[in-house]
Design an enzyme around this catalytic site. Structure first.
Site, PDB file in Angstrom:
ATOM      1  N   GLY A  31      30.530  -0.230  -2.150  1.00  0.00           N
ATOM      2  CA  GLY A  31      29.742  -1.286  -1.552  1.00  0.00           C
ATOM      3  C   GLY A  31      30.698  -2.177  -0.533  1.00  0.00           C
ATOM      4  N   GLY A  32      31.081  -1.787   0.801  1.00  0.00           N
ATOM      5  CA  GLY A  32      31.519  -2.720   1.559  1.00  0.00           C
ATOM      6  C   GLY A  32      32.899  -3.041   1.458  1.00  0.00           C
TER       7      GLY A  32
ATOM      8  CB  CYS B 140      16.168  10.988  -3.254  1.00  0.00           C
ATOM      9  SG  CYS B 140      17.953  11.485  -2.964  1.00  0.00           S
TER      10      CYS B 140
ATOM     11  CE  LYS C 174      24.546  13.712   4.767  1.00  0.00           C
ATOM     12  NZ  LYS C 174      23.941  12.439   4.483  1.00  0.00           N
TER      13      LYS C 174
ATOM     14  N   GLY D  21      18.812  10.491   6.612  1.00  0.00           N
ATOM     15  CA  GLY D  21      17.633  11.281   5.914  1.00  0.00           C
ATOM     16  C   GLY D  21      18.274  12.406   5.369  1.00  0.00           C
ATOM     17  CG  LEU D  22      19.619  12.201   1.899  1.00  0.00           C
ATOM     18  CD1 LEU D  22      18.519  11.968   0.548  1.00  0.00           C
ATOM     19  CD2 LEU D  22      21.057  11.732   1.513  1.00  0.00           C
TER      20      LEU D  22
ATOM     21  CG  ASN E  25      21.471   9.781  -3.377  1.00  0.00           C
ATOM     22  OD1 ASN E  25      21.014   8.917  -3.648  1.00  0.00           O
ATOM     23  ND2 ASN E  25      21.583  10.237  -2.176  1.00  0.00           N
TER      24      ASN E  25
ATOM     25  CB  THR F 260      30.552   1.308   6.184  1.00  0.00           C
ATOM     26  OG1 THR F 260      29.448   1.752   5.775  1.00  0.00           O
ATOM     27  CG2 THR F 260      30.588   1.321   7.405  1.00  0.00           C
TER      28      THR F 260
HETATM   29  C1  LIG Z   1      26.240   7.381   7.142  1.00  0.00           C
HETATM   30  C2  LIG Z   1      25.737   7.315   5.650  1.00  0.00           C
HETATM   31  C3  LIG Z   1      25.629   8.320   4.958  1.00  0.00           C
HETATM   32  C4  LIG Z   1      25.268   8.434   3.713  1.00  0.00           C
HETATM   33  N1  LIG Z   1      24.978   9.470   3.120  1.00  0.00           N
HETATM   34  C5  LIG Z   1      24.931   9.491   1.511  1.00  0.00           C
HETATM   35  C6  LIG Z   1      24.519  10.601   1.195  1.00  0.00           C
HETATM   36  O1  LIG Z   1      24.445  11.635   1.561  1.00  0.00           O
HETATM   37  N2  LIG Z   1      24.444  10.412  -0.481  1.00  0.00           N
HETATM   38  C7  LIG Z   1      24.773   9.333  -1.167  1.00  0.00           C
HETATM   39  O2  LIG Z   1      24.622   9.304  -2.336  1.00  0.00           O
HETATM   40  N3  LIG Z   1      24.951   8.244  -0.245  1.00  0.00           N
HETATM   41  C8  LIG Z   1      25.128   8.382   0.886  1.00  0.00           C
HETATM   42  N4  LIG Z   1      25.444   7.169   1.736  1.00  0.00           N
HETATM   43  C9  LIG Z   1      25.923   5.831   0.863  1.00  0.00           C
HETATM   44  C10 LIG Z   1      27.451   5.565   0.638  1.00  0.00           C
HETATM   45  O3  LIG Z   1      27.736   6.554  -0.027  1.00  0.00           O
HETATM   46  C11 LIG Z   1      27.719   4.451  -0.017  1.00  0.00           C
HETATM   47  O4  LIG Z   1      27.154   4.310  -1.299  1.00  0.00           O
HETATM   48  C12 LIG Z   1      27.243   3.047   0.546  1.00  0.00           C
HETATM   49  O5  LIG Z   1      27.368   3.387   2.311  1.00  0.00           O
HETATM   50  C13 LIG Z   1      27.788   1.769   0.389  1.00  0.00           C
HETATM   51  O6  LIG Z   1      29.128   1.814   0.446  1.00  0.00           O
HETATM   52  P1  LIG Z   1      29.950   1.323   1.778  1.00  0.00           P
HETATM   53  O7  LIG Z   1      29.445  -0.081   2.309  1.00  0.00           O
HETATM   54  O8  LIG Z   1      31.295   1.379   1.816  1.00  0.00           O
HETATM   55  O9  LIG Z   1      29.561   2.230   3.149  1.00  0.00           O
HETATM   56  C14 LIG Z   1      25.650   7.104   2.986  1.00  0.00           C
HETATM   57  C15 LIG Z   1      26.078   6.063   3.922  1.00  0.00           C
HETATM   58  C16 LIG Z   1      26.369   6.258   5.364  1.00  0.00           C
HETATM   59  C17 LIG Z   1      26.653   4.884   5.829  1.00  0.00           C
END
Ligand SMILES: Cc1cc2nc3c(=O)[nH]c(=O)nc-3n(C[C@H](O)[C@H](O)[C@H](O)COP(=O)(O)O)c2cc1C
Length: 312
Positions: free
Chosen positions: A247-248, A134, A49, A76-77, A131, A270
């Site tokens: 992504g997905g 932001c 995280k 919100g990180l 990341n 996700t």
């Molecule tokens: C609940 C949640 C928290 C996330 N927190 C971060 C984060 O702290 N840092 C980051 O770079 N991406 C964060 N992401 C983005 C994911 O790492 C990922 O790039 C994004 O969800 C797309 O992938 P997915 O469709 O497989 O979820 C977060 C996504 C979700 C759903």
């Protein structure tokens, strides 16, 4: 454990992973949260995280809402800050034995630089991930990843203080990803992660307010997969830099699509909330596909053959 010799090793520049499946930041906690629900060793790496210099409480609730084929989040990180990250989170996460990637967030370029400098001596971190989605406080709501000059400066500043493999995680919320990817490469990223969440919105028709504590939030999950796949192909087919596809991705077929489009590894986000053991299914599935097609993983990567055509 994965049967040896594993044919799933993948090399992303300076980073060699045992499998091409990575846990995406923010969806896998700091690792131990998933200890009893997943075979963690099937992940080639776990991206922790996000971490910032100071603790962050994140946005007020509600911070998540389900959408057709995905979810919106505005967490919100939230994180305990770098001090606790080093004292508690890394030692707990390292017990899994899986390589760890730190996901860096900040308000200003120098926050990222300071963070990277602090984390440089953390031997348990296999790589640092910027990341870049932001908001940059010096540029209003514009994120670091929306302007190639700002992104270039950010990557260069972090590169200056770290010798660890450096991943730039870009935002898909741009018209043209290529200039941003090029800037990240030019200023020192070793690997690109494509990409983060898409900006979306959800309104309650009863209150006529947002269903979340913000107007806009990050859309993730299956809904974004075709767009993320297109972005991976656009970049991987043009630039000579290893790409992580994100992504997905929910199953083996999805993962294979990203690898064929040019990703050297994929990350699961996700889907971890729904099927926490997908890394294992996907590793098994990729292995089966490689055997069936008599291919090595390196041959599969970027093997996309172009548009379909109708046979007369
Ligand atoms: C609940 C949640 C928290 C996330 N927190 C971060 C984060 O702290 N840092 C980051 O770079 N991406 C964060 N992401 C983005 C994911 O790492 C990922 O790039 C994004 O969800 C797309 O992938 P997915 O469709 O497989 O979820 C977060 C996504 C979700 C759903």
């Amino acid at each position: 454990m994965i049967p040896e010799p594993a044919n799933l090793k993948t090399r992303l520049g300076p980073l060699e992973l045992r499998t091409p499946v990575i846990a995406a930041s923010g969806t896998f906690g700091y690792g131990p949260e998933f200890e009893n629900v997943t075979d963690i060793e099937y992940f080639g790496a776990v991206t922790l995280k996000a971490v910032s210099l100071e603790p962050r409480t994140g946005n007020p609730y509600p911070r998540m809402v389900e959408t057709p084929s995905g979810m919106l989040n505005c967490i919100g990180l939230e994180n305990p800050g770098v001090e606790v990250f080093i004292k508690e989170k890394i030692p707990a996460a390292r017990k899994s034995g899986v390589p760890l990637i730190a996901n860096l967030v900040g308000d200003k370029t120098r926050d990222y630089q300071e963070l990277a400098a602090i984390l440089e001596s953390e031997n348990d971190l296999a790589a640092l991930e910027i990341n870049a989605s932001c908001p940059n406080v010096d540029h209003g709501s514009l994120s670091f990843a929306m302007d190639s000059n700002i992104l270039g400066e950010l990557v260069a500043a972090v590169r200056e203080v770290t010798s660890k493999p450096l991943i730039a995680k870009l935002s898909p919320n741009v018209t043209d990803i290529l200039p941003l990817a090029e800037a990240a490469v030019e200023f020192g990223a070793d690997i690109l992660n494509l990409s983060n969440t898409f900006l979306g919105m959800s309104i309650s028709i009863d209150s006529r307010k947002s269903r979340l504590s913000r107007d806009y939030a990050g859309l993730s999950g299956q809904a974004i997969r075709p767009i993320a796949l297109r972005i991976v192909h656009q970049v991987a087919s043009k630039l000579d830099i290893p790409v992580i596809g994100t992504g997905g991705i929910y199953d083996t077929t999805d993962a294979l699509e990203f690898l064929i489009a040019g990703a050297r590894a994929i990350s699961l986000g996700t889907v971890n909330f729904i099927h926490p053991n997908r890394a294992r299914d996907i590793c098994d599935g990729i292995q089966a596909y490689l055997s069936k097609n008599d291919l090595e993983l390196t041959e599969l990567t970027g093997s996309y053959l172009g548009p379909a055509s109708c046979q007369a």
